[in-house]
Write an enzyme that holds these catalytic residues in place. Sequence first.
Site, mmCIF file in Angstrom:
data_model
loop_
_atom_site.group_PDB
_atom_site.id
_atom_site.type_symbol
_atom_site.label_atom_id
_atom_site.label_comp_id
_atom_site.label_asym_id
_atom_site.label_seq_id
_atom_site.Cartn_x
_atom_site.Cartn_y
_atom_site.Cartn_z
ATOM 1 N N TYR A 131 0.820 -1.208 0.000
ATOM 2 C CA TYR A 131 0.000 0.000 0.000
ATOM 3 C C TYR A 131 0.859 1.267 0.000
ATOM 4 O O TYR A 131 0.680 2.148 -0.865
ATOM 5 C CB TYR A 131 -0.962 -0.027 1.187
ATOM 6 N N GLU A 138 2.237 6.517 -6.963
ATOM 7 C CA GLU A 138 1.187 7.403 -7.476
ATOM 8 C C GLU A 138 1.552 8.872 -7.261
ATOM 9 O O GLU A 138 1.446 9.700 -8.176
ATOM 10 C CB GLU A 138 -0.138 7.072 -6.790
#
Length: 209
Positions: A131, A138
């Site tokens: 994660y 991103e």
Amino acid sequence: WLVIAVGLVRAYLAKGSYHSLYYSIEKPLKFFQTGALLEVSILYLLMAKYLPGIVPSSVVLTAFQVMSRVFLTWAVTHSVKEVQSEDSVLLFVVAWTITEIIRYSFYTFSLLNHLPYLIKWARYTLFIVLYPMGVSGELLTIYAALPFVRQSGLYSISLPNKYNFSFDYYTFLILVMISYIPIFPQLYFHMLHQRRKVLSHTEEHKKPE
């Protein structure tokens, strides 16, 4: 997602380098990640309404994750071609791929009522690394896109115009990055809570009476 994983491995073996591997899986990534919208709009919503309990994940949580990934796939990586060779793109692609292979394996075995502990453990443990890895990729990709967006005026609308409306995509991307600050910890700690609840429950069942 297995197609994407195999594509990454084959491209790496052929090139001998991990740089710019995005181009080898660009089309299947766009296809499968965009197709995940069906999972939210059809599978999750219908099952949550008519067949509760089949899909245990939160509809809202999954919808947010899918929409953010679709946004990054099309509105950032596809639209700003200069960032496609960035290593940060490979960072989130690898994180997404491993996460989704584990997640769908978890659902499949759960529906078959034969869930191996290894799959359950991976589902509620590997996110601890994957994660943050995906979020880092991103954010770094959006950050890398900012100069090109500002220079080109991509998707921006300036005044005056007949709609009397303006939109600055550069500023919007910055706001998207800022939104990760309150949202990421909530999702991450939610998963940590789920991990403690699910795995501790499993360990209790394993204890001999």
